[in-house]
Design an enzyme around this catalytic site. Structure first.
Site, PDB file in Angstrom:
ATOM      1  N   ALA A   8       0.817  -1.223   0.000  1.00  0.00           N
ATOM      2  CA  ALA A   8       0.000   0.000   0.000  1.00  0.00           C
ATOM      3  C   ALA A   8       0.849   1.270   0.000  1.00  0.00           C
ATOM      4  CB  ALA A   8      -0.937  -0.005   1.197  1.00  0.00           C
ATOM      5  N   ARG A  32       7.038  -2.351   2.382  1.00  0.00           N
ATOM      6  CA  ARG A  32       8.388  -2.324   2.955  1.00  0.00           C
ATOM      7  C   ARG A  32       8.839  -0.921   3.340  1.00  0.00           C
ATOM      8  NH1 ARG A  32      11.177  -5.155  -1.978  1.00  0.00           N
ATOM      9  NH2 ARG A  32       9.669  -3.715  -2.884  1.00  0.00           N
ATOM     10  N   TYR A 151       7.188 -12.841 -15.394  1.00  0.00           N
ATOM     11  CA  TYR A 151       6.127 -11.997 -14.813  1.00  0.00           C
ATOM     12  C   TYR A 151       4.760 -12.537 -15.231  1.00  0.00           C
ATOM     13  CZ  TYR A 151       3.044  -8.147 -13.672  1.00  0.00           C
ATOM     14  OH  TYR A 151       1.997  -7.404 -13.162  1.00  0.00           O
ATOM     15  N   THR A 186       1.570   3.747 -12.509  1.00  0.00           N
ATOM     16  CA  THR A 186       1.995   3.737 -11.097  1.00  0.00           C
ATOM     17  C   THR A 186       3.528   3.705 -11.110  1.00  0.00           C
ATOM     18  OG1 THR A 186       2.049   1.320 -11.082  1.00  0.00           O
ATOM     19  CG2 THR A 186      -0.046   2.355 -10.462  1.00  0.00           C
TER      20      THR A 186
HETATM   21  P1  NDP Z   1       3.707  -0.009  -7.595  1.00  0.00           P
HETATM   22  O1  NDP Z   1       5.130  -0.305  -7.869  1.00  0.00           O
HETATM   23  O2  NDP Z   1       3.263   1.389  -7.590  1.00  0.00           O
HETATM   24  O3  NDP Z   1       3.279  -0.673  -6.208  1.00  0.00           O
HETATM   25  C1  NDP Z   1       3.720  -1.949  -5.833  1.00  0.00           C
HETATM   26  C2  NDP Z   1       3.506  -2.126  -4.349  1.00  0.00           C
HETATM   27  O4  NDP Z   1       3.932  -3.453  -3.997  1.00  0.00           O
HETATM   28  C3  NDP Z   1       4.312  -1.150  -3.526  1.00  0.00           C
HETATM   29  O5  NDP Z   1       3.505  -0.661  -2.478  1.00  0.00           O
HETATM   30  C4  NDP Z   1       5.448  -1.989  -2.981  1.00  0.00           C
HETATM   31  O6  NDP Z   1       5.791  -1.524  -1.695  1.00  0.00           O
HETATM   32  C5  NDP Z   1       4.779  -3.366  -2.869  1.00  0.00           C
HETATM   33  N1  NDP Z   1       5.748  -4.452  -2.835  1.00  0.00           N
HETATM   34  C6  NDP Z   1       6.613  -4.846  -3.792  1.00  0.00           C
HETATM   35  N2  NDP Z   1       7.363  -5.859  -3.342  1.00  0.00           N
HETATM   36  C7  NDP Z   1       6.961  -6.103  -2.071  1.00  0.00           C
HETATM   37  C8  NDP Z   1       7.355  -7.023  -1.059  1.00  0.00           C
HETATM   38  N3  NDP Z   1       8.327  -7.905  -1.251  1.00  0.00           N
HETATM   39  N4  NDP Z   1       6.729  -6.999   0.139  1.00  0.00           N
HETATM   40  C9  NDP Z   1       5.747  -6.110   0.360  1.00  0.00           C
HETATM   41  N5  NDP Z   1       5.328  -5.210  -0.535  1.00  0.00           N
HETATM   42  C10 NDP Z   1       5.932  -5.213  -1.739  1.00  0.00           C
HETATM   43  O7  NDP Z   1       2.893  -0.865  -8.671  1.00  0.00           O
HETATM   44  P2  NDP Z   1       1.331  -1.130  -8.856  1.00  0.00           P
HETATM   45  O8  NDP Z   1       0.530  -0.400  -7.875  1.00  0.00           O
HETATM   46  O9  NDP Z   1       1.051  -0.960 -10.272  1.00  0.00           O
HETATM   47  O10 NDP Z   1       1.303  -2.695  -8.548  1.00  0.00           O
HETATM   48  C11 NDP Z   1       0.389  -3.295  -7.653  1.00  0.00           C
HETATM   49  C12 NDP Z   1      -0.017  -4.646  -8.209  1.00  0.00           C
HETATM   50  O11 NDP Z   1      -0.712  -4.446  -9.441  1.00  0.00           O
HETATM   51  C13 NDP Z   1       1.124  -5.597  -8.524  1.00  0.00           C
HETATM   52  O12 NDP Z   1       0.765  -6.888  -8.095  1.00  0.00           O
HETATM   53  C14 NDP Z   1       1.233  -5.534 -10.036  1.00  0.00           C
HETATM   54  O13 NDP Z   1       1.765  -6.720 -10.567  1.00  0.00           O
HETATM   55  C15 NDP Z   1      -0.216  -5.343 -10.397  1.00  0.00           C
HETATM   56  N6  NDP Z   1      -0.482  -4.795 -11.720  1.00  0.00           N
HETATM   57  C16 NDP Z   1       0.033  -3.596 -12.103  1.00  0.00           C
HETATM   58  C17 NDP Z   1      -0.245  -3.084 -13.361  1.00  0.00           C
HETATM   59  C18 NDP Z   1       0.336  -1.808 -13.847  1.00  0.00           C
HETATM   60  O14 NDP Z   1       0.355  -1.596 -15.098  1.00  0.00           O
HETATM   61  N7  NDP Z   1       0.774  -0.906 -13.003  1.00  0.00           N
HETATM   62  C19 NDP Z   1      -1.129  -3.809 -14.270  1.00  0.00           C
HETATM   63  C20 NDP Z   1      -1.594  -5.062 -13.780  1.00  0.00           C
HETATM   64  C21 NDP Z   1      -1.300  -5.523 -12.539  1.00  0.00           C
HETATM   65  P3  NDP Z   1       7.260  -1.466  -1.066  1.00  0.00           P
HETATM   66  O15 NDP Z   1       8.226  -1.271  -2.196  1.00  0.00           O
HETATM   67  O16 NDP Z   1       7.194  -0.316  -0.099  1.00  0.00           O
HETATM   68  O17 NDP Z   1       7.398  -2.770  -0.374  1.00  0.00           O
HETATM   69  C1  8X3 Z   2       1.109  -5.105 -15.588  1.00  0.00           C
HETATM   70  C2  8X3 Z   2       0.666  -4.813 -16.961  1.00  0.00           C
HETATM   71  O1  8X3 Z   2       1.241  -5.103 -19.430  1.00  0.00           O
HETATM   72  O2  8X3 Z   2       3.060  -4.530 -17.936  1.00  0.00           O
HETATM   73  O3  8X3 Z   2       0.689  -6.352 -15.159  1.00  0.00           O
HETATM   74  O4  8X3 Z   2       2.134  -6.726 -17.891  1.00  0.00           O
HETATM   75  S1  8X3 Z   2       1.842  -5.335 -18.085  1.00  0.00           S
END
Ligand code: NDP
Ligand code: 8X3
Length: 256
Positions: A8, A32, A151, A186
Site C-alpha cells: 500500500a 516495505r 512476470y 503507477t
Molecule cells: P507499484 O510499484 O506502484 O506498487 C507496488 C507495491 O507493492 C508497492 O507498495 C510496494 O511496496 C509493494 N511491494 C513490492 N514488493 C513487495 C514485497 N516484497 N513486500 C511487500 N510489498 C511489496 O505498482 P502497482 O501499484 O502498479 O502494482 C500493484 C499490483 O498491481 C502488482 O501486483 C502488479 O503486478 C499489479 N499490476 C500492475 C499493473 C500496472 O500496469 N501498473 C497492471 C496489472 C497488474 P514497497 O516497495 O514499499 O514494499
Molecule cells: C502489468 C501490466 O502489461 O506490464 O501487469 O504486464 S503489463
C-alpha cells in the site's frame, strides 16, 4: 469494514487504502517502505479522521507474515477484506537471457507472498464465515507477451490461485475476486526498468493509461455489492488497450 492491504506504499494499493479510508472504513496497510506508511497514517488522520493501522512488511518473509497474523488477530480481529496487491515486474528479456535473481524476486513476491498472506489470514475469515479476498492479477495473467515470460507466469499463477481459493473457501461464505488490470500508471514501470524514468515514462506515451484510482474504484465497487453477489474475475484496461499485447495511441485513433 476492516480492510487489509499488501503493497500500500504506492500505486494501486495506496489508492485502494485511500478509497476505503475515505469512505470511513478501517484499513490496515503494509509495505516495505516504512516512511510512506507513516506519512499515510498522518494523511488519513488529517483527511478522514481515522486511525490507520500499518505494519512494515516484506510479504516474502513468512515469519513476519505469521507475526502479523497474530497482531491482527489480537488487535483487530478478522479482516472483512484482504487485498493481495503487493507485486512487481523486473526486467523484460527473453527466457534464455533472463536474470535469475529477478525471476526469484517476482516468484517469491507475486506468488509466494500472496500465498503466505492468504494462508495466514484466511483462517480468521473462515472462523467468521465471512470475507472477501481480492487478488490483483493482470492482463499478463490472461495472455503472455514477448519477453514477459516469468512476470506473465506469476500472474497466470495468481489467476489459478484465485480460482482455487474460490472453490476451497466456497463453504465459508468467502468471496474471491481476481482483478486483472492492463497498463496502470503507477511506479510499476519504474520498478520494472530499475529506476529508468525515461523508459518507464515511454510505456504510457500517446494515450491515457489507467490510473491507480480507477482500480481502487473498481475494487470498492466489487467490495460493496450485496452479500449474494460476487464478481469472480474482472479484466480492466484503458480504452486504448485491447489486451496484454494490442494497444493503440490517440493519434492512430484520430487518423483511423
Ligand atoms: P507499484 O510499484 O506502484 O506498487 C507496488 C507495491 O507493492 C508497492 O507498495 C510496494 O511496496 C509493494 N511491494 C513490492 N514488493 C513487495 C514485497 N516484497 N513486500 C511487500 N510489498 C511489496 O505498482 P502497482 O501499484 O502498479 O502494482 C500493484 C499490483 O498491481 C502488482 O501486483 C502488479 O503486478 C499489479 N499490476 C500492475 C499493473 C500496472 O500496469 N501498473 C497492471 C496489472 C497488474 P514497497 O516497495 O514499499 O514494499
Ligand atoms: C502489468 C501490466 O502489461 O506490464 O501487469 O504486464 S503489463
Amino acid at each position: 469494514m476492516k480492510v487489509f492491504i499488501t503493497g500500500a506504499t504506492s500505486g494501486i494499493g495506496a489508492a485502494a487504502a485511500r478509497k476505503f479510508a475515505g469512505h470511513g472504513h478501517q484499513v490496515w496497510v503494509t509495505g516495505r517502505r516504512k516512511e510512506r506508511l507513516e506519512s499515510m497514517k498522518t494523511e488519513f488522520k488529517n483527511d478522514f479522521g481515522i486511525e490507520m493501522h500499518y505494519t512494515q512488511l516484506d510479504v516474502r518473509d513468512l515469519e513476519a507474515v505469521k507475526q502479523l497474523e497474530s497482531a491482527i488477530a489480537q488487535q483487530w480481529g478478522a479482516p472483512d477484506i484482504i487485498i493481495n496487491n503487493a507485486g512487481l515486474a523486473l526486467g523484460l528479456s527473453t527466457i534464455d537471457e533472463g536474470d535469475i535473481t529477478e525471476w526469484d524476486t517476482m516468484i517469491d513476491t507475486n506468488i509466494k507472498g500472496l500465498l503466505y498472506i492468504t494462508r495466514c489470514l484466511a483462517p480468521l475469515m473462515k472462523k467468521q464465515k465471512q470475507g472477501h479476498i481480492f487478488n490483483i492479477g493482470s492482463t499478463a495473467g490472461k495472455v503472455v507477451y514477448p519477453n514477459g515470460n516469468v512476470y506473465c507466469a506469476t500472474k497466470h499463477a495468481v489467476a489459478a490461485l484465485s480460482e482455487s481459493m474460490r472453490i476451497d473457501l466456497l463453504n465459508y461464505n468467502i468471496k474471491v475476486t481476481a482483478i486483472n488490470p492492463g497498463m496502470v500508471d503507477t511506479e510499476f514501470s519504474l520498478v520494472r526498468f530499475n529506476g529508468d524514468e525515461a523508459r518507464a515514462g515511454a510505456t504510457y506515451l500517446g494515450f491515457e493509461p489507467l490510473h491507480a484510482a480507477d482500480i481502487a474504484d473498481t475494487i470498492y465497487y466489487c467490495a460493496t455489492l450485496p452479500p449474494h453477489v460476487c464478481i469472480n474475475d474482472l479484466t480492466i484496461t484503458c480504452t486504448r488497450q485491447a489486451n496484454g499485447i494490442f494497444k493503440t495511441t490517440d493519434e492512430t485513433v484520430m487518423n483511423a
